[in-house]
Every structure is written in structure tokens, then in C-alpha cells.
Design an enzyme around this catalytic site. Structure first.
Site, PDB file in Angstrom:
ATOM      1  N   GLU A 193      -4.560   7.180  -5.394  1.00  0.00           N
ATOM      2  CA  GLU A 193      -4.769   6.505  -6.680  1.00  0.00           C
ATOM      3  C   GLU A 193      -6.265   6.429  -6.998  1.00  0.00           C
ATOM      4  O   GLU A 193      -7.078   6.325  -6.081  1.00  0.00           O
ATOM      5  CB  GLU A 193      -4.156   5.089  -6.646  1.00  0.00           C
ATOM      6  CG  GLU A 193      -4.785   4.176  -5.602  1.00  0.00           C
ATOM      7  CD  GLU A 193      -4.062   2.831  -5.494  1.00  0.00           C
ATOM      8  OE1 GLU A 193      -2.826   2.798  -5.420  1.00  0.00           O
ATOM      9  OE2 GLU A 193      -4.780   1.812  -5.477  1.00  0.00           O
TER      10      GLU A 193
ATOM     11  N   HIS B 161      -1.991  -0.411 -10.009  1.00  0.00           N
ATOM     12  CA  HIS B 161      -2.509  -1.262  -8.919  1.00  0.00           C
ATOM     13  C   HIS B 161      -3.193  -2.508  -9.499  1.00  0.00           C
ATOM     14  O   HIS B 161      -4.398  -2.715  -9.318  1.00  0.00           O
ATOM     15  CB  HIS B 161      -3.478  -0.476  -8.019  1.00  0.00           C
ATOM     16  CG  HIS B 161      -3.764  -1.173  -6.723  1.00  0.00           C
ATOM     17  ND1 HIS B 161      -4.227  -0.530  -5.607  1.00  0.00           N
ATOM     18  CD2 HIS B 161      -3.644  -2.476  -6.357  1.00  0.00           C
ATOM     19  CE1 HIS B 161      -4.396  -1.399  -4.621  1.00  0.00           C
ATOM     20  NE2 HIS B 161      -4.040  -2.597  -5.058  1.00  0.00           N
TER      21      HIS B 161
ATOM     22  N   ARG C  38       0.856  -1.186   0.000  1.00  0.00           N
ATOM     23  CA  ARG C  38       0.000   0.000   0.000  1.00  0.00           C
ATOM     24  C   ARG C  38       0.888   1.231   0.000  1.00  0.00           C
ATOM     25  O   ARG C  38       1.959   1.223   0.611  1.00  0.00           O
ATOM     26  CB  ARG C  38      -0.874   0.037   1.263  1.00  0.00           C
ATOM     27  CG  ARG C  38      -2.056  -0.889   1.244  1.00  0.00           C
ATOM     28  CD  ARG C  38      -3.157  -0.427   0.294  1.00  0.00           C
ATOM     29  NE  ARG C  38      -4.319  -1.271   0.402  1.00  0.00           N
ATOM     30  CZ  ARG C  38      -4.549  -2.380  -0.319  1.00  0.00           C
ATOM     31  NH1 ARG C  38      -3.676  -2.753  -1.238  1.00  0.00           N
ATOM     32  NH2 ARG C  38      -5.649  -3.091  -0.151  1.00  0.00           N
TER      33      ARG C  38
HETATM   34  C1  8YV Z   1      -6.792  -5.474  -5.502  1.00  0.00           C
HETATM   35  C2  8YV Z   1      -5.513  -5.284  -3.294  1.00  0.00           C
HETATM   36  O1  8YV Z   1      -6.257  -4.771  -6.583  1.00  0.00           O
HETATM   37  O2  8YV Z   1      -5.614  -7.415  -2.350  1.00  0.00           O
HETATM   38  C3  8YV Z   1      -5.536  -6.208  -2.163  1.00  0.00           C
HETATM   39  O3  8YV Z   1      -5.463  -5.744  -1.026  1.00  0.00           O
HETATM   40  O4  8YV Z   1      -5.311  -4.135  -3.169  1.00  0.00           O
HETATM   41  C4  8YV Z   1      -5.655  -5.827  -4.670  1.00  0.00           C
HETATM   42  O5  8YV Z   1      -5.613  -7.201  -4.726  1.00  0.00           O
HETATM   43  C5  8YV Z   1      -7.951  -4.751  -5.025  1.00  0.00           C
HETATM   44  O6  8YV Z   1      -8.389  -5.055  -3.762  1.00  0.00           O
HETATM   45  C6  8YV Z   1      -9.056  -4.966  -6.023  1.00  0.00           C
HETATM   46  O7  8YV Z   1      -9.958  -4.003  -5.898  1.00  0.00           O
END
Ligand code: 8YV
Length: 315
Positions: free
Chosen positions: A263, A281, A234
Site C-alpha cells: 500500500e 488504511h 496488517r
Molecule cells: C495508522 C496503524 O494508520 O496504528 C497502526 O498501526 O497502522 C494506523 O493507526 C498509521 O500508523 C498512521 O500512519
């Protein structure tokens, strides 16, 4: 049985939307032009929230749903869910661990390779005629045999380290304590010391208030002008202001980033930098993994509303 009312925070692929609509009464928050009015209208009937890792569910959203029982996160990271608010009201929270681990690790290692070998610039070199007009592409840095640091040896960090071992990198890691399963790799508790011995520093920590800006100016400067920072966790784990300054001044060699503050509207200073690889992402963004994530989101919701044990609970 009446279908439970679910607040859907963000969009999902069609292959998830169709079964969600069949099993639940979905309320599409992301399509509402007046979000506050929409929440005020549907909130009292909402029993579940289906959200995405980066969108989460904040205190105001949770407060607008007085009958909320469960939040199902499409993602392993649940840092954007207000867990204190959930704990206070006994609201259950689930995420989608494991199913995405290998894809996230793959993208992290791919980013290191692509950036270190200058493959984006090399592609342009071929396409724009530079190869024919200017000759050989500038030489880049080797990956194999160099030193990698993994900050956070959880599920994803472990898979990153395993892959790096395959590229003959010399691996060290930081975590809250040394791991029994990581005997081949050096444990260095202090992130600054880890960065100082690393050519490549991977950030694979689950984000929380405690890890905010764990990669700050000191870590970045310890990684140094020849070092590369790779973030597949993150944005909040990195002091982005310090990162941008270090990339601009050359205090840090380069970065490969899949996540950004604010983002998808990232800081425009990133766009002016030649020494950063920018990704939208998408570390978990394969069809196979996203299908498994979507199924887990639904299965957790179904488990909750049928009184079964949650598959992957966080709370
Ligand atoms: C995804 C993520 O892009 O798993 C996570 O925490 O940030 C990513 O796998 C996201 O959650 C999809 O919206």
C-alpha cells in the site's frame, strides 16, 4: 538545551509538525529526493526517529543512525520497525496503543455493515438514476443474528467483539489462549475452525513474523462462498494471493479491507473485483484519534530526552 535531532520518516498533520519543530530539530526524510545521500548526511547526528506504523524503520535506516536512542511510532503496530536491530543496540521503541482502539474497531464494524448491506452500490443506485429507471435495489445479506469470528482478541479485537454483541451477533474468537474477560464468547483455538463457524471473520491480530499469512487458503476456504473477511490489522496477516484467487473464483464471498501489501499501490486485481470493499488504511483516521496519537509520539520523545519513564514502551 540544544534540540535533539530527529529523523522524521513520514509526514504528520500541521498540528503535530508545529510542536515537533518547536521541540526538536526535525530532519524530513520523506522530503529528500536522494534518501541514501540524506541518511548518510544527517544519520550520524540523529538521536531519535519519529515514524508511522506502516513506514516503521528498517535495518538500513537504523544502521545509518549510529547514535540513535529512541524510535517513536505513530501507530499501534510496530511490525515495520526492525526490533532485532533495536534490541541489539539498546534502542528504545514506543507506539500509540489505546488511543486508537475504538476508532479502529468502529471502522471494522462499519465495513462489515456497509459491505453486507451493499451500501456503496446502493449509493450509486440512487446517484446514477438506477433507482428511478430499474426499480428496487437488489437484496443483500442480514448482519444481526449471524456468526462472527474475531481472530486476535487483543485491545482492538475485544472492542470489535463488544460492538458485534450490540448487533446481536453470535461471537467466537481465536487467540493464543482463552481469555477470562471473554466468558460470553466461544474460544476456538484453530483459525480454520473459527473461520468454518463464521459468517464474518475479523482479523485483529498484531502482525509479526509468527502471524504472517495466518489467514491462508485453508482459513479463506473455510470461511467460504457466503463468508466475509474483514481486515483492519496488517496485510501480512493474510495470504493476499490466496485471498485474491478466492474472491475471483467465488471460493470466498466477499472481503472488506483497510490494509494491503505494498500500500498505497495495491494489487490492481483488487480493483476489478465487485465483491470487495476497499479502504485506504484509515481505521485510526479521525481528527480526535490522530491528535492523541501525535501527542503520544511527542510525549514519548520528550520523556526519553528528559530522562523520564516512557509512556508507552514496546522495547
Ligand atoms: C495508522 C496503524 O494508520 O496504528 C497502526 O498501526 O497502522 C494506523 O493507526 C498509521 O500508523 C498512521 O500512519
Amino acid at each position: 538545551m540544544t534540540k535533539p535531532d530527529i529523523l522524521q520518516v513520514g509526514p504528520y498533520p500541521e498540528w503535530d509538525q508545529v510542536p515537533l519543530d518547536a521541540q526538536f530539530q526535525m530532519h524530513r526524510y520523506f522530503e529528500a529526493s536522494d534518501k541514501a545521500a540524506f541518511l548518510a548526511e544527517v544519520g550520524p547526528g540523529i538521536r531519535g526517529i519519529a515514524t508511522r506504523g506502516e513506514l516503521g524503520a528498517n535495518a538500513a535506516m537504523i544502521a545509518a543512525c549510529p547514535n540513535l536512542e529512541v524510535i517513536s511510532v505513530y501507530g499501534v503496530g510496530y511490525d515495520a520497525v526492525d526490533l532485532d536491530a533495536c534490541r541489539a543496540r539498546g534502542i528504545r521503541v514506543t507506539n500509540t496503543p489505546d488511543v486508537l482502539t475504538n476508532d479502529v474497531a468502529d471502522l471494522g464494524v462499519a465495513m462489515m455493515l456497509v459491505q453486507s448491506r451493499g451500501m456503496i452500490g446502493a449509493e450509486t443506485w440512487v446517484r446514477d438514476g438506477s433507482w428511478a429507471q430499474k426499480g428496487l435495489y437488489p437484496l443483500k445479506r442480514r448482519v444481526w443474528g449471524r456468526r462472527a469470528g474475531v481472530l486476535g482478541l487483543g485491545r482492538i479485537g475485544f472492542e470489535v467483539a463488544k460492538r458485534l454483541a450490540g448487533f446481536d451477533l453470535d461471537i467466537a474468537y481465536s487467540d493464543v489462549s482463552a481469555k477470562d474477560f471473554a466468558k460470553d464468547w466461544e474460544f476456538i483455538a484453530d483459525p480454520v475452525a473459527l473461520a468454518a463457524r463464521s459468517d464474518f471473520l475479523f482479523v485483529t491480530l498484531a502482525a509479526s513474523a509468527a502471524t504472517r499469512h495466518i489467514v491462508g487458503r485453508q482459513v479463506i476456504e473455510a470461511l467460504g462462498p457466503e463468508g466475509m473477511l474483514i481486515n483492519i490489522s496488517r496485510a501480512s496477516n493474510i495470504d493476499e494471493e490466496a485471498l485474491l484467487t478466492a474472491l475471483e473464483t467465488g471460493a470466498l464471498g466477499s472481503a472488506a479491507l483497510d490494509v494491503f501489501e505494498g500500500e498505497p499501490n495495491l494489487n490492481p486485481r483488487f480493483l476489478a473485483l465487485p465483491n470487495v470493499l476497499l479502504q485506504p488504511h484509515h481505521a485510526s483516521g479521525t481528527r480526535e484519534t490522530r491528535m492523541a496519537m501525535g501527542k503520544l509520539v511527542r510525549d514519548n520523545l520528550m520523556a526519553h530526552f528528559s530522562g523520564a519513564t516512557l509512556l508507552t514502551p514496546v522495547l
